[in-house]
Design an enzyme around this catalytic site. Structure first.
Site, PDB file in Angstrom:
ATOM      1  N   TYR A   8     -18.957 -18.127 -74.495  1.00 58.15           N
ATOM      2  CA  TYR A   8     -19.806 -17.253 -75.324  1.00 58.15           C
ATOM      3  C   TYR A   8     -20.852 -16.551 -74.458  1.00 58.15           C
ATOM      4  O   TYR A   8     -21.211 -15.407 -74.719  1.00 58.15           O
ATOM      5  CB  TYR A   8     -20.475 -18.052 -76.459  1.00 58.15           C
ATOM      6  CG  TYR A   8     -19.662 -18.047 -77.731  1.00 58.15           C
ATOM      7  CD1 TYR A   8     -18.436 -18.685 -77.785  1.00 58.15           C
ATOM      8  CD2 TYR A   8     -20.118 -17.389 -78.870  1.00 58.15           C
ATOM      9  CE1 TYR A   8     -17.676 -18.670 -78.946  1.00 58.15           C
ATOM     10  CE2 TYR A   8     -19.369 -17.367 -80.036  1.00 58.15           C
ATOM     11  CZ  TYR A   8     -18.147 -18.014 -80.064  1.00 58.15           C
ATOM     12  OH  TYR A   8     -17.411 -17.992 -81.223  1.00 58.15           O
ATOM     13  N   PHE A  46     -31.777 -39.571 -83.822  1.00 61.70           N
ATOM     14  CA  PHE A  46     -32.777 -40.088 -82.891  1.00 61.70           C
ATOM     15  C   PHE A  46     -33.391 -38.942 -82.059  1.00 61.70           C
ATOM     16  O   PHE A  46     -34.603 -38.671 -82.159  1.00 61.70           O
ATOM     17  CB  PHE A  46     -32.086 -41.140 -82.008  1.00 61.70           C
ATOM     18  CG  PHE A  46     -32.812 -41.527 -80.761  1.00 61.70           C
ATOM     19  CD1 PHE A  46     -34.168 -41.838 -80.773  1.00 61.70           C
ATOM     20  CD2 PHE A  46     -32.121 -41.602 -79.550  1.00 61.70           C
ATOM     21  CE1 PHE A  46     -34.827 -42.207 -79.605  1.00 61.70           C
ATOM     22  CE2 PHE A  46     -32.771 -41.974 -78.382  1.00 61.70           C
ATOM     23  CZ  PHE A  46     -34.123 -42.270 -78.409  1.00 61.70           C
ATOM     24  N   GLY A  48     -21.471 -19.468 -83.284  1.00 62.52           N
ATOM     25  CA  GLY A  48     -21.283 -18.315 -84.178  1.00 62.52           C
ATOM     26  C   GLY A  48     -22.574 -17.973 -84.916  1.00 62.52           C
ATOM     27  O   GLY A  48     -22.931 -16.789 -85.048  1.00 62.52           O
ATOM     28  N   TYR A  58     -15.428 -38.399 -77.341  1.00 66.05           N
ATOM     29  CA  TYR A  58     -16.786 -37.870 -77.112  1.00 66.05           C
ATOM     30  C   TYR A  58     -16.806 -37.030 -75.826  1.00 66.05           C
ATOM     31  O   TYR A  58     -17.276 -35.892 -75.830  1.00 66.05           O
ATOM     32  CB  TYR A  58     -17.752 -39.047 -76.993  1.00 66.05           C
ATOM     33  CG  TYR A  58     -19.210 -38.675 -76.866  1.00 66.05           C
ATOM     34  CD1 TYR A  58     -19.870 -37.992 -77.876  1.00 66.05           C
ATOM     35  CD2 TYR A  58     -19.942 -39.045 -75.735  1.00 66.05           C
ATOM     36  CE1 TYR A  58     -21.221 -37.687 -77.770  1.00 66.05           C
ATOM     37  CE2 TYR A  58     -21.293 -38.747 -75.625  1.00 66.05           C
ATOM     38  CZ  TYR A  58     -21.928 -38.066 -76.642  1.00 66.05           C
ATOM     39  OH  TYR A  58     -23.267 -37.772 -76.528  1.00 66.05           O
ATOM     40  N   ASP A 108     -28.039 -31.570 -90.909  1.00 70.95           N
ATOM     41  CA  ASP A 108     -27.548 -32.900 -90.541  1.00 70.95           C
ATOM     42  C   ASP A 108     -26.725 -33.420 -91.711  1.00 70.95           C
ATOM     43  O   ASP A 108     -27.137 -33.275 -92.868  1.00 70.95           O
ATOM     44  CB  ASP A 108     -28.746 -33.837 -90.254  1.00 70.95           C
ATOM     45  CG  ASP A 108     -28.363 -35.054 -89.444  1.00 70.95           C
ATOM     46  OD1 ASP A 108     -27.423 -35.765 -89.856  1.00 70.95           O
ATOM     47  OD2 ASP A 108     -29.008 -35.301 -88.405  1.00 70.95           O
ATOM     48  N   ASN A 109     -25.570 -34.033 -91.424  1.00 76.26           N
ATOM     49  CA  ASN A 109     -24.776 -34.603 -92.522  1.00 76.26           C
ATOM     50  C   ASN A 109     -25.065 -36.085 -92.719  1.00 76.26           C
ATOM     51  O   ASN A 109     -24.439 -36.737 -93.549  1.00 76.26           O
ATOM     52  CB  ASN A 109     -23.267 -34.374 -92.305  1.00 76.26           C
ATOM     53  CG  ASN A 109     -22.726 -35.152 -91.132  1.00 76.26           C
ATOM     54  OD1 ASN A 109     -23.492 -35.692 -90.328  1.00 76.26           O
ATOM     55  ND2 ASN A 109     -21.414 -35.209 -91.007  1.00 76.26           N
ATOM     56  N   ALA A 135     -26.562 -29.688 -76.503  1.00 72.76           N
ATOM     57  CA  ALA A 135     -26.801 -31.047 -76.016  1.00 72.76           C
ATOM     58  C   ALA A 135     -25.485 -31.581 -75.462  1.00 72.76           C
ATOM     59  O   ALA A 135     -24.578 -31.935 -76.204  1.00 72.76           O
ATOM     60  CB  ALA A 135     -27.301 -31.941 -77.148  1.00 72.76           C
TER      61      ALA A 135
END
Ligand code: UDP
Length: 314
Positions: free
Chosen positions: A159, A11, A102, A145, A31-32, A114
């Site tokens: 990082y 979305f 990475g 989540y 995207d899977n 996000a």
């Protein structure tokens, strides 16, 4: 710029892809399709500036050629989805964040994570400023989540601090609009589809819990501005107009012109356990640093969204 967007068939990711392409950038979507769909990007097929690669970013990522920015938007994101896919949700927030950081490090690219208002859990402070540390149950149904995203924020900051990477973190509040899945279980698609079918609107609990709903174009604009700003620390992007879920149900009935009833239901415990009782973004930081504030108010946003769901139902 050459931009990698993970979750770009979802979305939010698909709307972001549209925006980056419209601004003249090149977009590579990873995207899977666990919760995303090629339906959301089919209109981009044939665009030379657009590439789709079906890949699970929780596994090692390889992208050919230079990359200027990586935006990590891949994750199941509705409570129903992360109840159904708890381990992929934990993996994409942890391993997926590690792999995308990475990739950005290897390419010398800017990185944008996000994140979510869920990092505030069931908040004891309302509205929530970015300085609030949150109130999260790590072992509840939402923990997969919430904790994955909290870990993702920690990893992104590490990082930045240790590798000197140029990073951004957006904390996204409830967002709605076309391309949300009709059956993703969230309150916006549930209520709109129920209203359009003439079925009762299912308000969970007493409906006094609150949310603040933002239209997708506002979110996309906030993310775009944040990427090109200098702010490394998290920034809330959401609409600060807060309402109860019951009032939201009444608004949906009004805007759709539906005469559906409103029913109060007690879904199985895991669907509502730890349901945040209040949620509203403090957007002072976004206003001051990004010159951003929502442009689309709820009724207008619903009017733009309802035709999409009407089409899906046909
Ligand atoms: N909700 C509801 N009826 C529904 C779906 C959700 O009353 O059919 C409530 C839910 O309990 C929560 C709010 O609406 O308080 C928002 O839920 P959603 O799943 O959209 O996302 P959340 O903001 O909890 O991540």
């Amino acid at each position: 710029m050459r931009v990698v967007i993970t979750g770009g068939a979802g979305f939010l990711g698909s709307h972001l892809s549209d925006r980056f392409l419209a601004e003249g950038h090149e977009v590579i979507v990873l995207d899977n399709l666990i919760t995303g769909s090629t339906d959301n990007i089919v209109h981009l097929a044939g665009n030379d500036a657009f590439t789709f690669i079906k890949h699970n970013v929780s596994s090692y990522i390889y992208v050919d050629g230079p990359v200027d920015a990586v935006l990590h938007f891949a994750s199941p994101a509705s409570p129903n989805d992360y109840l159904e896919f708890p381990i992929p949700t934990l993996k994409v927030g942890s391993l997926g964040t590690l792999n995308t950081l990475g990739l950005a490090k290897a390419k010398g690219a800017r990185y944008l994570l996000a994140s979510t208002s869920e990092v505030y859990g069931d908040p004891q402070v309302n509205p929530q400023p970015e300085s609030y540390w949150g109130h999260v149950n790590p072992i509840g149904p939402r923990g997969v989540y919430d904790e994955a995203k909290r870990f993702a924020e920690a990893m992104t900051m590490a990082y930045h601090r240790y590798h000197g990477m140029d990073t951004r973190i957006v904390r996204i509040f409830n967002t709605y609009g076309p391309r949300m899945r009709l059956n993703d279980g969230r309150v916006v698609p549930n209520f709109i589809s129920q209203a359009l079918r003439g079925e009762p609107l299912t308000v969970y609990g007493d409906g006094q819990q609150t949310r603040s709903f933002q239209y997708v174009s506002d979110l996309v604009d906030g993310v775009y501005r944040l990427l090109f700003s200098d702010e490394v620390l998290p920034v809330n992007i959401g609409n600060p107009v807060e309402m109860t879920v019951l009032d939201f149900a009444r608004t949906v009935l009004d805007v759709t012109g539906s005469d559906s009833d409103i029913v109060f239901v007690q879904p199985e415990d895991s669907r509502v356990r730890d349901d945040p009782q209040v949620r509203r973004p403090d957007i002072t930081k976004a206003r001051e640093l990004l010159g951003w504030q929502p442009q689309v108010m709820l009724r207008e946003g619903l009017e733009k969204t309802i035709p999409y769901f009407r089409d899906c139902l046909q």
